[in-house]
Design a protein around this motif. Sequence first.
Motif, PDB file in Angstrom:
ATOM      1  N   LEU A   9       5.442   4.034  -7.420  1.00 16.46           N
ATOM      2  CA  LEU A   9       5.435   4.709  -6.853  1.00 16.46           C
ATOM      3  C   LEU A   9       4.162   5.409  -6.774  1.00 16.46           C
ATOM      4  O   LEU A   9       3.012   5.567  -7.889  1.00 16.46           O
ATOM      5  N   GLY A  10       3.850   5.869  -5.190  1.00 17.40           N
ATOM      6  CA  GLY A  10       2.473   6.282  -5.239  1.00 17.40           C
ATOM      7  C   GLY A  10       2.010   7.801  -5.633  1.00 17.40           C
ATOM      8  O   GLY A  10       2.755   8.163  -5.973  1.00 17.40           O
ATOM      9  N   ASP A  11       1.274   8.551  -5.138  1.00 15.69           N
ATOM     10  CA  ASP A  11       0.891   9.692  -5.204  1.00 15.69           C
ATOM     11  C   ASP A  11       2.017  10.911  -4.872  1.00 15.69           C
ATOM     12  O   ASP A  11       2.532  10.394  -3.787  1.00 15.69           O
ATOM     13  N   THR A  12       2.645  11.660  -5.754  1.00  9.53           N
ATOM     14  CA  THR A  12       3.237  12.623  -5.268  1.00  9.53           C
ATOM     15  C   THR A  12       4.189  13.464  -5.991  1.00  9.53           C
ATOM     16  O   THR A  12       3.514  13.379  -7.543  1.00  9.53           O
ATOM     17  N   ARG A  13       4.059  14.823  -5.577  1.00  7.94           N
ATOM     18  CA  ARG A  13       4.965  15.823  -6.882  1.00  7.94           C
ATOM     19  C   ARG A  13       6.230  15.253  -6.703  1.00  7.94           C
ATOM     20  O   ARG A  13       6.510  13.603  -6.546  1.00  7.94           O
ATOM     21  N   ALA A  50       0.530  20.949  -7.485  1.00 10.51           N
ATOM     22  CA  ALA A  50       1.636  20.887  -6.118  1.00 10.51           C
ATOM     23  C   ALA A  50       0.602  21.071  -5.466  1.00 10.51           C
ATOM     24  O   ALA A  50       0.837  20.409  -3.838  1.00 10.51           O
ATOM     25  N   ALA A  51      -0.338  22.097  -5.518  1.00  6.49           N
ATOM     26  CA  ALA A  51      -1.615  21.926  -3.882  1.00  6.49           C
ATOM     27  C   ALA A  51      -1.571  21.076  -3.850  1.00  6.49           C
ATOM     28  O   ALA A  51      -2.354  20.765  -2.360  1.00  6.49           O
ATOM     29  N   TYR A  52      -2.502  19.887  -4.705  1.00  2.69           N
ATOM     30  CA  TYR A  52      -2.866  18.260  -4.256  1.00  2.69           C
ATOM     31  C   TYR A  52      -1.886  17.122  -3.870  1.00  2.69           C
ATOM     32  O   TYR A  52      -2.147  16.349  -3.522  1.00  2.69           O
ATOM     33  N   GLY A  53      -0.176  17.832  -3.646  1.00  4.22           N
ATOM     34  CA  GLY A  53       0.570  16.526  -4.280  1.00  4.22           C
ATOM     35  C   GLY A  53       0.132  15.650  -5.374  1.00  4.22           C
ATOM     36  O   GLY A  53       0.860  14.201  -5.055  1.00  4.22           O
ATOM     37  N   HIS A  54       0.344  16.570  -6.463  1.00  4.65           N
ATOM     38  CA  HIS A  54       0.835  15.063  -7.492  1.00  4.65           C
ATOM     39  C   HIS A  54       1.356  15.666  -8.834  1.00  4.65           C
ATOM     40  O   HIS A  54       2.375  16.810  -8.163  1.00  4.65           O
ATOM     41  N   SER A  55       1.762  15.199  -9.828  1.00  9.96           N
ATOM     42  CA  SER A  55       2.608  16.057 -10.929  1.00  9.96           C
ATOM     43  C   SER A  55       1.735  15.737 -12.504  1.00  9.96           C
ATOM     44  O   SER A  55       0.228  15.310 -12.349  1.00  9.96           O
ATOM     45  N   THR A  56       1.951  16.055 -12.931  1.00 10.15           N
ATOM     46  CA  THR A  56       1.767  16.226 -14.609  1.00 10.15           C
ATOM     47  C   THR A  56       2.119  14.851 -15.421  1.00 10.15           C
ATOM     48  O   THR A  56       2.859  14.800 -15.410  1.00 10.15           O
ATOM     49  N   VAL A 109       1.225  -1.360  -0.259  1.00 12.88           N
ATOM     50  CA  VAL A 109      -0.600   0.387   0.305  1.00 12.88           C
ATOM     51  C   VAL A 109       1.318   0.805   0.375  1.00 12.88           C
ATOM     52  O   VAL A 109       1.697   1.432   0.719  1.00 12.88           O
ATOM     53  N   THR A 110       0.680   2.184  -0.818  1.00 11.53           N
ATOM     54  CA  THR A 110       1.642   3.322  -0.912  1.00 11.53           C
ATOM     55  C   THR A 110       0.622   4.144   0.006  1.00 11.53           C
ATOM     56  O   THR A 110       2.163   4.437   0.837  1.00 11.53           O
ATOM     57  N   HIS A 111      -0.341   4.412   0.188  1.00 14.57           N
ATOM     58  CA  HIS A 111      -0.654   5.524   1.404  1.00 14.57           C
ATOM     59  C   HIS A 111      -2.554   5.269   1.848  1.00 14.57           C
ATOM     60  O   HIS A 111      -2.787   4.076   1.419  1.00 14.57           O
ATOM     61  N   LEU A 112      -2.794   5.849   2.453  1.00 15.77           N
ATOM     62  CA  LEU A 112      -4.193   5.872   3.143  1.00 15.77           C
ATOM     63  C   LEU A 112      -5.035   6.933   2.293  1.00 15.77           C
ATOM     64  O   LEU A 112      -6.796   6.797   3.203  1.00 15.77           O
ATOM     65  N   HIS A 113      -4.997   7.324   1.085  1.00 22.79           N
ATOM     66  CA  HIS A 113      -6.129   8.035   1.066  1.00 22.79           C
ATOM     67  C   HIS A 113      -6.988   6.552   0.188  1.00 22.79           C
ATOM     68  O   HIS A 113      -7.131   5.629  -0.112  1.00 22.79           O
ATOM     69  N   GLY A 114      -8.169   7.074   0.399  1.00 26.95           N
ATOM     70  CA  GLY A 114      -9.926   5.771   0.207  1.00 26.95           C
ATOM     71  C   GLY A 114      -9.499   5.330  -1.672  1.00 26.95           C
ATOM     72  O   GLY A 114      -9.917   4.107  -1.366  1.00 26.95           O
ATOM     73  N   ARG A 122      -0.142  14.945  -0.011  1.00 25.25           N
ATOM     74  CA  ARG A 122      -0.862  15.439   1.397  1.00 25.25           C
ATOM     75  C   ARG A 122      -0.610  14.552   2.129  1.00 25.25           C
ATOM     76  O   ARG A 122      -0.978  15.126   3.742  1.00 25.25           O
ATOM     77  N   LEU A 123      -0.534  13.123   2.149  1.00 19.32           N
ATOM     78  CA  LEU A 123      -0.273  11.978   3.471  1.00 19.32           C
ATOM     79  C   LEU A 123       0.953  11.377   2.961  1.00 19.32           C
ATOM     80  O   LEU A 123       1.439  11.529   2.255  1.00 19.32           O
TER      81      LEU A 123
END
Length: 312
Positions: free
Chosen positions: A209-213, A243-249, A61-66, A141-142
Amino acid sequence: MQLIFLGTSAGRPTRSRNVTSIALSLPEPHCGFWLFDAGEGTQHRMLGSKLKLNKLERIFVTHLHGDHIYGLPGLLSSRSYFEGAGPLTIYGPPGIRSYLEQTFELTGVHLGYELHIVEIAEGEVAADERYLVEAAALEHRLPCFGYRITERPQSGQLNLKRLAELGVPAGPLFGKLKRGEDVTLECGTTISAADVVGQPHPGRVVTILGDTRPCENAVKLACSADLLVHEATFAGGLEEKAAAYGHSTFTQAAEIAKAANAKRLVVTHFSSRYDDEEVAELANGAKAIFERIEPAVEMAEINVPRLPLTNS
């Protein structure tokens, strides 16, 4: 080794894409598979694949977002109904144990197999004779992790013709030679493993990779990887929003692959604002940065071929 994308959507499912889950099918002799994240509906997606829950060995599991874990309780419960379902280990960030144990307690779930839950930190997460799995923290963000799966080098093929010429009987001595051990025959002759065993097969490296900037650990985990799976939630040009949401393009994912000298990049975790045609166009536009980029396609199978033999 083969990846199957059971979900490629970010945040919520769409009519054509489910939320995040990736299966890694392992070659013989394992013939099992590992799962990376399990968003809601993951077990339903599996019903349309060749994957069987009794062959599931590990979940990372990368992180605990639903959109990455809401499918876990149902999947784990259903696994009890599969004959031959052996022990299963789940790896994830702190909190994964509490989430699962409280869910099971409140819903009265009793699993028919042994479940191990490992709350991880950076570094080596799992290891056996065939694979090494390492984790590093990403920027989201987590608390979120990325995973680097390294296949250990495999010994070369025995030269059976040469073994027969040297009078080496089939049996335990073959095993020792294949492991790189020299052996001595009953007549006193010593056989060097280097003379009868071919070149080793180098192992493969897959980075998920999980969600990330964009971040330094993403590059480290993906260094020289045969395949990098990187999120691409937004189109290039929306870096501030990402970046505001902790993501990448898409552009940033391509830049990470280039910086890491990865051999191949598959992007996933697409915003629901983009349909499949737009996703393909965005990936194509990032080829100016990294040529070997491709978008993950729902239920698509991505092969990671074994590398050619090294020269010695």
